[in-house]
Structures are given as C-alpha cells and as structure tokens.
Design a protein around this motif. Structure first.
Motif, PDB file in Angstrom:
ATOM      1  N   PHE A 197       0.826  -1.204   0.000  1.00  0.00           N
ATOM      2  CA  PHE A 197       0.000   0.000   0.000  1.00  0.00           C
ATOM      3  C   PHE A 197       0.866   1.261   0.000  1.00  0.00           C
ATOM      4  N   THR A 198       0.469   2.223  -0.823  1.00  0.00           N
ATOM      5  CA  THR A 198       1.058   3.557  -0.772  1.00  0.00           C
ATOM      6  C   THR A 198      -0.067   4.557  -0.542  1.00  0.00           C
ATOM      7  N   PHE A 199       0.070   5.353   0.508  1.00  0.00           N
ATOM      8  CA  PHE A 199      -0.915   6.376   0.841  1.00  0.00           C
ATOM      9  C   PHE A 199      -0.258   7.745   0.678  1.00  0.00           C
ATOM     10  N   LEU A 200      -0.897   8.615  -0.090  1.00  0.00           N
ATOM     11  CA  LEU A 200      -0.432   9.991  -0.240  1.00  0.00           C
ATOM     12  C   LEU A 200      -1.480  10.911   0.356  1.00  0.00           C
ATOM     13  N   LEU A 201      -1.110  11.647   1.404  1.00  0.00           N
ATOM     14  CA  LEU A 201      -2.040  12.551   2.070  1.00  0.00           C
ATOM     15  C   LEU A 201      -1.526  13.975   1.972  1.00  0.00           C
ATOM     16  N   THR A 202      -2.403  14.902   1.618  1.00  0.00           N
ATOM     17  CA  THR A 202      -2.024  16.307   1.693  1.00  0.00           C
ATOM     18  C   THR A 202      -2.032  16.742   3.161  1.00  0.00           C
ATOM     19  N   GLU A 203      -1.389  17.851   3.435  1.00  0.00           N
ATOM     20  CA  GLU A 203      -1.409  18.399   4.796  1.00  0.00           C
ATOM     21  C   GLU A 203      -2.842  18.668   5.237  1.00  0.00           C
ATOM     22  N   GLN A 204      -3.661  19.146   4.324  1.00  0.00           N
ATOM     23  CA  GLN A 204      -5.065  19.395   4.666  1.00  0.00           C
ATOM     24  C   GLN A 204      -5.755  18.123   5.118  1.00  0.00           C
ATOM     25  N   ALA A 205      -5.505  17.004   4.414  1.00  0.00           N
ATOM     26  CA  ALA A 205      -6.147  15.743   4.780  1.00  0.00           C
ATOM     27  C   ALA A 205      -5.762  15.319   6.187  1.00  0.00           C
ATOM     28  N   VAL A 206      -4.493  15.486   6.521  1.00  0.00           N
ATOM     29  CA  VAL A 206      -4.018  15.084   7.850  1.00  0.00           C
ATOM     30  C   VAL A 206      -4.589  15.986   8.939  1.00  0.00           C
ATOM     31  N   ARG A 207      -4.708  17.288   8.657  1.00  0.00           N
ATOM     32  CA  ARG A 207      -5.058  18.253   9.699  1.00  0.00           C
ATOM     33  C   ARG A 207      -6.537  18.621   9.744  1.00  0.00           C
ATOM     34  N   TRP A 208      -7.326  18.185   8.752  1.00  0.00           N
ATOM     35  CA  TRP A 208      -8.745  18.538   8.731  1.00  0.00           C
ATOM     36  C   TRP A 208      -9.418  17.983   9.975  1.00  0.00           C
ATOM     37  N   ALA A 209      -9.919  18.870  10.834  1.00  0.00           N
ATOM     38  CA  ALA A 209     -10.360  18.471  12.174  1.00  0.00           C
ATOM     39  C   ALA A 209     -11.818  18.030  12.176  1.00  0.00           C
ATOM     40  N   ILE A 210     -12.033  16.734  12.238  1.00  0.00           N
ATOM     41  CA  ILE A 210     -13.395  16.227  12.435  1.00  0.00           C
ATOM     42  C   ILE A 210     -13.566  15.709  13.865  1.00  0.00           C
ATOM     43  N   LEU A 211     -12.521  15.885  14.679  1.00  0.00           N
ATOM     44  CA  LEU A 211     -12.537  15.520  16.093  1.00  0.00           C
ATOM     45  C   LEU A 211     -11.926  16.660  16.896  1.00  0.00           C
ATOM     46  N   PRO A 212     -12.176  16.701  18.219  1.00  0.00           N
ATOM     47  CA  PRO A 212     -11.488  17.670  19.072  1.00  0.00           C
ATOM     48  C   PRO A 212      -9.973  17.435  19.023  1.00  0.00           C
ATOM     49  N   PRO A 213      -9.183  18.411  19.523  1.00  0.00           N
ATOM     50  CA  PRO A 213      -7.712  18.312  19.414  1.00  0.00           C
ATOM     51  C   PRO A 213      -7.118  16.999  19.910  1.00  0.00           C
TER      52      PRO A 213
END
Length: 274
Positions: A165-181
């Motif tokens: 598996f190769t996963f490519l995530l943008t910074e937005q994908a990693v940081r998009w907050a759908i949970l509390p901190p």
C-alpha cells in the motif's frame, strides 16, 4: 452512455453466458467461485443467467477470481458498452448498505498486489482510529456501528496478505479536524504508527509544495486494472486502460512531491506535537 432496453437485455445475456463459460473453463462451481470473490452464489447465478448486470466492481471481482488475463477480459468488457465506466450514487450505496461496500473494498484490497490511495481531503478508513471513523460517518443514515467495526477489521489487510500500500495525504487531509484536538492527536499518532508497517508507504504533501496539478478528488488505483474516484454524491469506477493509466500517472506525479519515512513522521508530529 446508457443502453436501450433491448440492447441491455441482449448485453446482459451475452455477458452472463461468457462469464459462465469462463467459470466452467476454470473448473469452478458457482459455489466455489462465490467463495473466491466473496459474493453470494445466488447473485452469481443471476448474473450468469442475464437477470442481473454486474457492477464494474462486481465484474472486476469475478474476473480476478477467475484469473482472467487482460486479453480475455477485453471481449468480456466489450459485451456491455458501459462496462468500462460506472457511476454509483451515494444514495444507492446507502440503500445497499454500508457494510456491503466494506465487503467490496476488502476484496479489492486483498486481490491487488499494489494499491495507491491519493487523499487530498481526509484520512481513509484503513488509516483511521475508531473515533475518526465514527466521526467521518456522522452524515450516514442509521446506526453505523457495524460499519465502524468492519472498517476496523479491514485494517488487518495492512499487516496480512499480498498487497503493498502507498498512501499519499495532503497536509489538509491530515489536519482537517473532524474531532477535538485530543482526538486528532491520536489520529496523527495512528498515522505515524502505520507508516512503520513493512508493506505500507505513507507520504505527506505539505502546503506550499509546488504542484503542476491541483488535488481535485480522492482516488484509488488497484494495480493497472481499476481506478475509483470519490466525490460528494457518489463514486466513479474505471477499468478502461487509458483512464486507469491517467490516474496512475497522476499518482506518480503526486508521489514525487511527497515526504516519506522519517521526514513524513517528523512533519506529522510537528503539526500535532505528538
């Protein structure tokens, strides 16, 4: 392009006959084929008798389970003009049940040798914590507990099986907050953990990276045989070689601009201080 009713019936029957001949040629009963491709025997029977036209993903599952060569697959796909591209609306997926979708994904992930995931907006279920998965399903109707459990179970494919598996995530994908901190910090730690698995390459594309093509949609490529693209209202699937090749080329381009290994882990930690 949609088929006319008489064309649709003829294409369905011819496709079913061809699939039945391939199954018999492989020396498989309907029951054995059903087990191989995680599909019910009754569904296979309906496809072979022309009472049901398989979706593109179903057709891919059948051809893969039958170990059909690309040369053999071409005439099969030509039985239905629209077989190389397919649209599945979100409501249709909900109607079938989210659990059914998990079975389809599990088969695709376990039957491929290489899978690439381009994730410009959110983390995919294979990389997600239980809390993140549940939060990502808040828009889905009904009780999603069974779907959450199946998504978590699917994550074992990252440790077992033949696929890399190769996963490519943008910074937005990693940081998009759908949970509390605190929940997002746990999700970041999960990404760091998964990035160390033997058969996983996890890359991140930081904001500010100069890219020749904008990240428009989430998409996944399975070897050189299938590409799926997700948008708000549903999913597109492609098996036409030129379409699949285009998505493979896009994936390779984004891969060139991603950080991997320790660089990726350090960047993720810096975003969440984990």
């Amino acid at each position: 392009m949609a088929l006319e009713p008489d064309e649709l019936a003829a294409a369905s029957g011819n496709l079913g006959e061809t699939l039945r001949e391939l199954r018999r040629g492989a020396g498989l009963s309907g029951e054995r084929l059903a087990r191989r491709c995680s599909m019910s025997q009754s569904k296979i029977s309906k496809i072979e008798t022309g009472r049901l036209i398989p979706t593109l993903v179903d057709l891919d599952r059948l051809l893969t389970a039958l170990e059909v060569s690309p040369e053999q697959a071409g005439p099969v796909l030509a039985k239905v003009r629209a077989a190389n591209t397919e649209w599945q609306g979100k409501r249709e997926l909900w109607r079938k049940g989210l659990e059914t979708r998990q079975h389809e994904l599990c088969f695709l992930e376990t039957s491929a040798t290489e899978a690439g995931y381009f994730l410009p907006t959110m983390v995919t279920g294979l990389l997600a914590t239980p809390a993140y998965i549940r939060a990502s399903l808040t828009h889905s109707p009904g009780d999603v507990s069974a779907t959450v459990a199946k998504k978590i179970a699917r994550q074992e494919v990252l440790r077992e099986g033949p696929c890399s598996f190769t996963f490519l995530l943008t910074e937005q994908a990693v940081r998009w907050a759908i949970l509390p901190p605190e929940g997002m910090a746990e999700q970041a730690a999960r990404l760091v953990e998964v990035s160390r698995l033997e058969r996983v390459r996890l890359g991140v594309i930081p904001l500010g990276a100069v890219l020749p093509r904008g990240p428009r949609n989430t998409f996944t490529v399975y070897d050189d045989r299938l590409a799926t693209v997700e948008i708000f209202t549903g999913r597109l699937a492609f098996r036409e070689p030129l379409d699949v090749g285009t998505y493979r080329e896009l994936f390779a381009m984004y891969e060139e601009h991603a950080l991997f290994g320790d660089q990726a882990r350090e960047r993720i930690r810096s975003w969440f201080e984990v």
